[in-house]
Design a protein around this motif. Sequence first.
Motif, PDB file in Angstrom:
ATOM      1  N   VAL A 300       0.851  -1.188   0.000  1.00 52.30           N
ATOM      2  CA  VAL A 300       0.000   0.000   0.000  1.00 52.30           C
ATOM      3  C   VAL A 300       0.887   1.237   0.000  1.00 52.30           C
ATOM      4  N   GLY A 301       0.603   2.160  -0.927  1.00 51.42           N
ATOM      5  CA  GLY A 301       1.364   3.407  -0.967  1.00 51.42           C
ATOM      6  C   GLY A 301       2.747   3.276  -1.575  1.00 51.42           C
ATOM      7  N   TRP A 302       3.007   2.136  -2.232  1.00 48.88           N
ATOM      8  CA  TRP A 302       4.310   1.952  -2.866  1.00 48.88           C
ATOM      9  C   TRP A 302       4.309   2.561  -4.264  1.00 48.88           C
ATOM     10  N   THR A 303       5.466   3.008  -4.716  1.00 45.74           N
ATOM     11  CA  THR A 303       5.657   3.415  -6.110  1.00 45.74           C
ATOM     12  C   THR A 303       6.762   2.558  -6.700  1.00 45.74           C
ATOM     13  N   GLU A 304       6.387   1.721  -7.644  1.00 51.63           N
ATOM     14  CA  GLU A 304       7.349   0.823  -8.272  1.00 51.63           C
ATOM     15  C   GLU A 304       7.567   1.248  -9.724  1.00 51.63           C
ATOM     16  N   HIS A 305       8.807   1.269 -10.146  1.00 52.54           N
ATOM     17  CA  HIS A 305       9.134   1.698 -11.510  1.00 52.54           C
ATOM     18  C   HIS A 305       9.427   0.515 -12.432  1.00 52.54           C
ATOM     19  N   GLU A 306       9.915  -0.566 -11.884  1.00 51.96           N
ATOM     20  CA  GLU A 306      10.178  -1.759 -12.693  1.00 51.96           C
ATOM     21  C   GLU A 306       9.446  -2.935 -12.045  1.00 51.96           C
ATOM     22  N   VAL A 307       8.431  -3.422 -12.729  1.00 54.55           N
ATOM     23  CA  VAL A 307       7.581  -4.470 -12.166  1.00 54.55           C
ATOM     24  C   VAL A 307       7.514  -5.655 -13.124  1.00 54.55           C
TER      25      VAL A 307
END
Length: 524
Positions: A300-307
């Motif tokens: 929750v509330g994470w920002t991922e750039h490479e998934v």
Amino acid sequence: MTRLEQSIEYYCNDEFEIIRYDKFDFTKLSNIHIDQARGKKKTRLNEVFIMLDTETSKTAPDEYMTKIECGREKKDYKQNHNYIVKWSIALNYCGINLWCIWGDTPSTCIEFCGDVNKHLRGNKTVIYVHNLSYDWQFLRKFCIGAWGEPSYQLNTKPHYPIMIQFENGIELRDSLILSQRSIEKWGSDLGVLHRKAVGKWDYDKVRNQSDDLSEDELLYITNDVVCGVECLNAMRRTLRKTHSGMPYTATGIVRGECRKIGEENRAHHKYVNLMGDFEWYEAATKCYHGGYTHANRFCVGWTEHEVKCYDFASSYPYVMLTEKYPRERFQKLSVDVTVNDLLKTDYACMVEIVASGVKLKDYFTPMPNLQISKCEYVLNPIVDNGRILEAELIDLYITEVDLRLIIEQYKFREVSIRQAWIASKDYLPRWFTDYIYTLFREKTLLKGVDAVQYAIAKAKVNSVYGMTVQKVCRDVITEDYLTGDYDVVENVNEDEYNKIVKRRSSFLPYYIGIYVTAYAMRNL
């Protein structure tokens, strides 16, 4: 040359026109062919695909109304209600785009639809609307004012009509539930000529019905409906259907094929022998828990750039082919049975369990299995996004597949079985698994080869599961045409249940869908 061939030649000579509604020549509709609906001698369906779409706008933020409070005038800003500012209708006949007609107000839209219906030679006109439940909220009072209250309405749930019929012969149908995708995705998947003009309509712009359309805006409202009728015609050709044979839903596409194969294998006779009594059916509907729609509860509330994402290939069809299902009528146990007894058995079990002191063995379990919405009763629960972390007491219906997963995740102070039904297991009938495998194989082989055939094959594979979870007794959903509210009456009683089970059209036991989702959840 047949009359159909003559009419096709007549319209082939016309160029595709985009025209305002008040400039349309209705006499051009006189050559549209009529499809005599099979088994319905009085129904003469106009054999043309028609798609209707509306565009809405909110009221301007600076509009206000004056009201009197305590003897003084006070300016009160209006609520930002949406209202129709433009509408468009496209007609496609035998793969030929005839016209796209557009207008401004909902009253002129309904008036135009009525005039089209009057000038066509048949006595039934189907008009498709992509996401009918949305547009119906804006058009309903105009439809009822012009055509009277609907003679029949079919709903999946309140505020979700999929078909609405009127006495004048007009039938509104939802193309979204048939395609199971947006217009943009539908057009892309089927590879039609006209695609949704993405980005050409500014949804933040405040509009009035008298506003002129820019070239981009006209392109947007045109392509939405033209793409829709082209997709409908592509589906009709691929499914080899007449206009009167077009299904209402994506599930309806495979239901007809599957029922035909089932008839050759005495599926209905076996279905009647497999379906339990009414008491069992009520318990079975409570055992159905659906799919898992939540992600890891700690993300929750994470920002991922490479998934990187992983998924099962056709998760539901896979478990239909690989797992065992009840192969006989469920029998209710009259003797005491424990949780350990059920965990050791190879039988299919549907049980009502009561547990106290419920708690996750590991608080950091990312996807807890117990859903609070499925509990018959729950006391003092601690819930995270609908999933139970702890509870003083729970009472719910589950299968043995669910039970094993719950025992793996939770610990209890005490747990007991209140009711239990059992049946022996075996693989699903060979005719049914062969059909599923054929659909999956076709989808796989068509990918990257034929866009239209692939899209249809994919939709058919995804719809097989839907056939297995159709409730025997469905709720009666009616709309109050004065208020717009819906009334839901449960049509669940023993007489109705027994009557529907005996229908010749019934052929797939309801419990298949229950076990499909249970197995898929276990795999996940």
